[in-house]
Write an enzyme that holds these catalytic residues in place. Structure first.
Site, PDB file in Angstrom:
ATOM      1  N   GLY A   1       0.817  -1.222   0.000  1.00 43.87           N
ATOM      2  CA  GLY A   1       0.000   0.000   0.000  1.00 43.87           C
ATOM      3  C   GLY A   1       0.843   1.261   0.000  1.00 43.87           C
TER       4      GLY A   1
ATOM      5  NE  ARG B   1      -5.355   6.770   5.129  1.00 39.64           N
ATOM      6  CZ  ARG B   1      -6.086   5.762   5.615  1.00 39.64           C
ATOM      7  NH1 ARG B   1      -7.065   6.005   6.471  1.00 39.64           N
ATOM      8  NH2 ARG B   1      -5.819   4.521   5.264  1.00 39.64           N
TER       9      ARG B   1
ATOM     10  CD  GLU C   1     -13.039  -4.115   5.015  1.00 36.54           C
ATOM     11  OE1 GLU C   1     -12.318  -3.136   5.262  1.00 36.54           O
ATOM     12  OE2 GLU C   1     -12.937  -5.189   5.644  1.00 36.54           O
TER      13      GLU C   1
HETATM   14  C1  UD1 Z   1      -7.972  -3.896   6.253  1.00 38.22           C
HETATM   15  C2  UD1 Z   1      -9.134  -4.908   6.306  1.00 38.22           C
HETATM   16  C3  UD1 Z   1     -10.055  -4.537   7.454  1.00 38.22           C
HETATM   17  C4  UD1 Z   1      -9.279  -4.545   8.748  1.00 38.22           C
HETATM   18  C5  UD1 Z   1      -8.078  -3.616   8.641  1.00 38.22           C
HETATM   19  C6  UD1 Z   1      -7.192  -3.815   9.852  1.00 38.22           C
HETATM   20  C7  UD1 Z   1      -9.614  -5.673   4.041  1.00 38.22           C
HETATM   21  C8  UD1 Z   1     -10.473  -5.511   2.860  1.00 38.22           C
HETATM   22  N1  UD1 Z   1      -9.859  -4.859   5.054  1.00 38.22           N
HETATM   23  O1  UD1 Z   1      -8.523  -2.623   5.955  1.00 38.22           O
HETATM   24  O2  UD1 Z   1     -11.132  -5.476   7.544  1.00 38.22           O
HETATM   25  O3  UD1 Z   1     -10.110  -4.156   9.815  1.00 38.22           O
HETATM   26  O4  UD1 Z   1      -7.281  -3.923   7.484  1.00 38.22           O
HETATM   27  O5  UD1 Z   1      -6.124  -2.887   9.865  1.00 38.22           O
HETATM   28  O6  UD1 Z   1      -8.751  -6.534   4.057  1.00 38.22           O
HETATM   29  N2  UD1 Z   1      -2.231  -3.848   0.940  1.00 38.22           N
HETATM   30  C9  UD1 Z   1      -1.526  -4.343  -0.115  1.00 38.22           C
HETATM   31  N3  UD1 Z   1      -2.102  -4.310  -1.350  1.00 38.22           N
HETATM   32  C10 UD1 Z   1      -3.330  -3.820  -1.567  1.00 38.22           C
HETATM   33  C11 UD1 Z   1      -4.054  -3.310  -0.480  1.00 38.22           C
HETATM   34  C12 UD1 Z   1      -3.484  -3.346   0.769  1.00 38.22           C
HETATM   35  O7  UD1 Z   1      -0.407  -4.812   0.047  1.00 38.22           O
HETATM   36  O8  UD1 Z   1      -3.767  -3.850  -2.724  1.00 38.22           O
HETATM   37  C13 UD1 Z   1      -1.616  -3.879   2.275  1.00 38.22           C
HETATM   38  C14 UD1 Z   1      -1.336  -2.508   2.849  1.00 38.22           C
HETATM   39  O9  UD1 Z   1      -0.033  -2.072   2.503  1.00 38.22           O
HETATM   40  C15 UD1 Z   1      -1.475  -2.749   4.340  1.00 38.22           C
HETATM   41  C16 UD1 Z   1      -2.505  -3.879   4.422  1.00 38.22           C
HETATM   42  O10 UD1 Z   1      -2.495  -4.505   3.168  1.00 38.22           O
HETATM   43  O11 UD1 Z   1      -0.267  -3.207   4.921  1.00 38.22           O
HETATM   44  C17 UD1 Z   1      -3.890  -3.374   4.770  1.00 38.22           C
HETATM   45  O12 UD1 Z   1      -4.348  -2.516   3.770  1.00 38.22           O
HETATM   46  P1  UD1 Z   1      -5.221  -1.233   4.054  1.00 38.22           P
HETATM   47  O13 UD1 Z   1      -5.555  -0.604   2.765  1.00 38.22           O
HETATM   48  O14 UD1 Z   1      -4.576  -0.416   5.100  1.00 38.22           O
HETATM   49  O15 UD1 Z   1      -6.556  -1.950   4.607  1.00 38.22           O
HETATM   50  P2  UD1 Z   1      -7.629  -1.321   5.551  1.00 38.22           P
HETATM   51  O16 UD1 Z   1      -8.501  -0.428   4.778  1.00 38.22           O
HETATM   52  O17 UD1 Z   1      -6.965  -0.778   6.744  1.00 38.22           O
END
Ligand code: UD1
Ligand code: CA
Length: 455
Positions: free
Chosen positions: A13, A17, A154
């Site tokens: 990600g 922010r 979500e």
């Molecule tokens: C995610 C969870 C949510 C949980 C929360 C906990 C999902 C859909 N949602 O939401 O249920 O409560 O984490 O913190 O899983 N990442 C990737 N590739 C992507 C998207 C994300 O590597 O395409 C990684 C990000 O770098 C991060 C993690 O996955 O380390 C979580 O991603 P983020 O977008 O922060 O998810 P949340 O919206 O926080």
């Protein structure tokens, strides 16, 4: 016990922010990057391999983590957490369980991960959940009448009742790899963000296996993810308070736990007293009955019992013996070793020196590349001139040597036992045992001296 464990850490990600050019997971909490905290928790489980899913600033992250046996999976476009896990599949072993961790959730305890893994069996998946005061932005755990998990929704897809649920998805999940490979491709992106949500796997697992297990982590902060600088600072505070609590409950007197920082691997014995604004970095060992004054920074050092470090002192990569006194305002640089009962006073800088038992450097001095015997007295304003602009040279000082104030010791130099150096000398030649060395000219007092008048 699981036969094999593969850990996947999601870190693709953008971390927009954070408003920072540094990749989010390289921001530090307690002096260690977020992703290193997660890696450490993973390594405590002795996994067969660790795969990091990288995307934004992948090169920078990979360079940072290279050479340690990790696998790197590239997620070119961030299409969601399920899509991210999919990129790691080629590295996963069909006979293993996969544990999914998030690179931005740094403080999950190994015990909570072990508890989660203990629930896993050949077919079931398990989710780590937590109950939080403020669930905003997090996936909610939906349970049926008998308390079994039905789904994770979500925030953006919740209805009004679901919004009030405080049990949340930490994001940490474990699966048998074989099952993960069957379920992942079935996940669709028909949600408000058009992303492939890993959380949708819950309903697929329920359809297939009829059960999904959940485990609860004891402390809310274990589930906290970092999305901005404010959350980073809040988690730092929680972490530091925990460290302080751990020491206080073992008999360390910390005057104010909110002004105490640990950034490394630290041991402190009982009956140590630590005043405010002390920072301990790297590997630090502090033995019993040590006192540390306000505003001291101690990095990679050992302080033996009974020693007192006075306020505003910096100590780095050094060893301080028993019953020494150091500071206030002392700078002890790498390679300093103080034997028992030595004293270093204010505005003294030392580097690569051995200071013998009971020796004193009380004021305003620079002592480098030197060896001092026992009971040496170094007067105020003494400088070891150890550097000719290109090379460094050594100064060796025997036992019971007395060095008068404002002396320059031009290395290489040997000053033997019992020698005395007169104040204000520039010493360039060795001094033998019990000799007096003086380099200043004789003082000449002139009677009735008239000062020049104004022209
Ligand atoms: C995610 C969870 C949510 C949980 C929360 C906990 C999902 C859909 N949602 O939401 O249920 O409560 O984490 O913190 O899983 N990442 C990737 N590739 C992507 C998207 C994300 O590597 O395409 C990684 C990000 O770098 C991060 C993690 O996955 O380390 C979580 O991603 P983020 O977008 O922060 O998810 P949340 O919206 O926080
Ligand atoms: Ca997050």
């Amino acid at each position: 016990m699981l036969s094999k464990l593969n850990v996947v850490i999601l870190a693709a990600g953008k971390g927009s922010r954070m408003y920072s050019e540094t990749p989010k997971v390289l921001h530090e909490l307690a002096g260690t990057s977020l992703v290193e905290h997660v890696i450490a928790a993973a390594q405590n489980l002795n996994p067969d391999n660790i795969t990091l899913v990288l995307g934004h600033q992948a090169d920078e992250l990979e360079a940072h983590l290279a050479g340690r046996g990790f696998n790197f999976a590239l997620q070119k476009e961030q299409k969601g957490t399920a899509h991210a896990v999919e990129q790691a599949l080629p590295f996963l072993d069909d006979e293993a369980h996969a544990l999914i961790l998030y690179g931005d959730v740094p403080l999950t305890k190994t015990a909570s991960l072990e508890k989660l893994l203990a629930l896993c069996d050949k077919s079931a998946m398990a989710v780590l959940t937590s109950d939080v005061k403020n669930p905003e932005g997090l996936g909610r755990i939906i349970r049926d009448g008998s308390g079994n998990i039905k789904a994770i929704v979500e925030e953006k897809d919740t209805d009004d009742t679901q919004k009030n649920i405080t049990e949340i998805n930490t994001g940490i999940m474990a699966f048998p790899v074989k099952k993960l490979k069957q379920w992942l491709p079935k996940i669709k992106n028909n949600n408000s963000q058009n992303e492939y949500y890993l959380t949708d796997i819950v309903s697929l697992a329920l359809e297939d296996e009829g059960q999904v297990k959940t485990s609860f982590c004891a402390d809310e902060y274990e589930a906290y993810g970092i999305n901005n600088m404010l959350q980073l600072a809040s988690l730092e505070k929680i972490y530091q308070y925990q460290q302080a609590s751990k020491f206080m409950l073992k008999g360390v007197k910390i005057i104010d736990p909110s002004r105490f920082d640990v950034r490394g691997e630290v041991n402190i014995s009982a009956d140590v007293k630590i005043d405010i604004n002390v920072i301990l970095e790297g590997k630090v060992d502090i033995e019993k009955n040590v006192k540390i004054g306000a505003n001291c920074i101690l990095k990679n050092c050992t302080i033996q019992e009974g020693t007192e470090i006075y306020p505003n002192t910096l100590i780095e990569e050094s060893e301080v013996g028993k019953n020494c006194k150091v500071g206030p305002f002392a700078r002890i640089r790498p390679g300093t070793e103080l034997k028992n009962d030595a004293k270093i006073g204010n505005f003294v800088e030392t580097k690569k020196v051995l200071i013998g038992r009971g020796s004193k450097i009380n004021h305003l001095s620079y002592i480098g590349d030197s060896e001092l015997g026992e009971k040496v007295n170094v007067g105020a304003g003494t400088i070891t001139c150890n550097y000719d602009g290109v090379n460094k040279f050594k100064t060796k000082i025997g036992n019971n040597v007395f060095i008068g104030s404002n002396t320059a010791l031009v290395a290489p130099l040997i000053i033997s036992d019992g020698a005395t150096i007169g104040a204000g000398s520039t010493i360039t030649k060795d001094v033998k045992a019990d000799q007096l060395a003086l380099t200043r000219t004789q003082q000449n007092n002139i009677d009735g001296w008239k000062r020049p008048g104004k022209k």
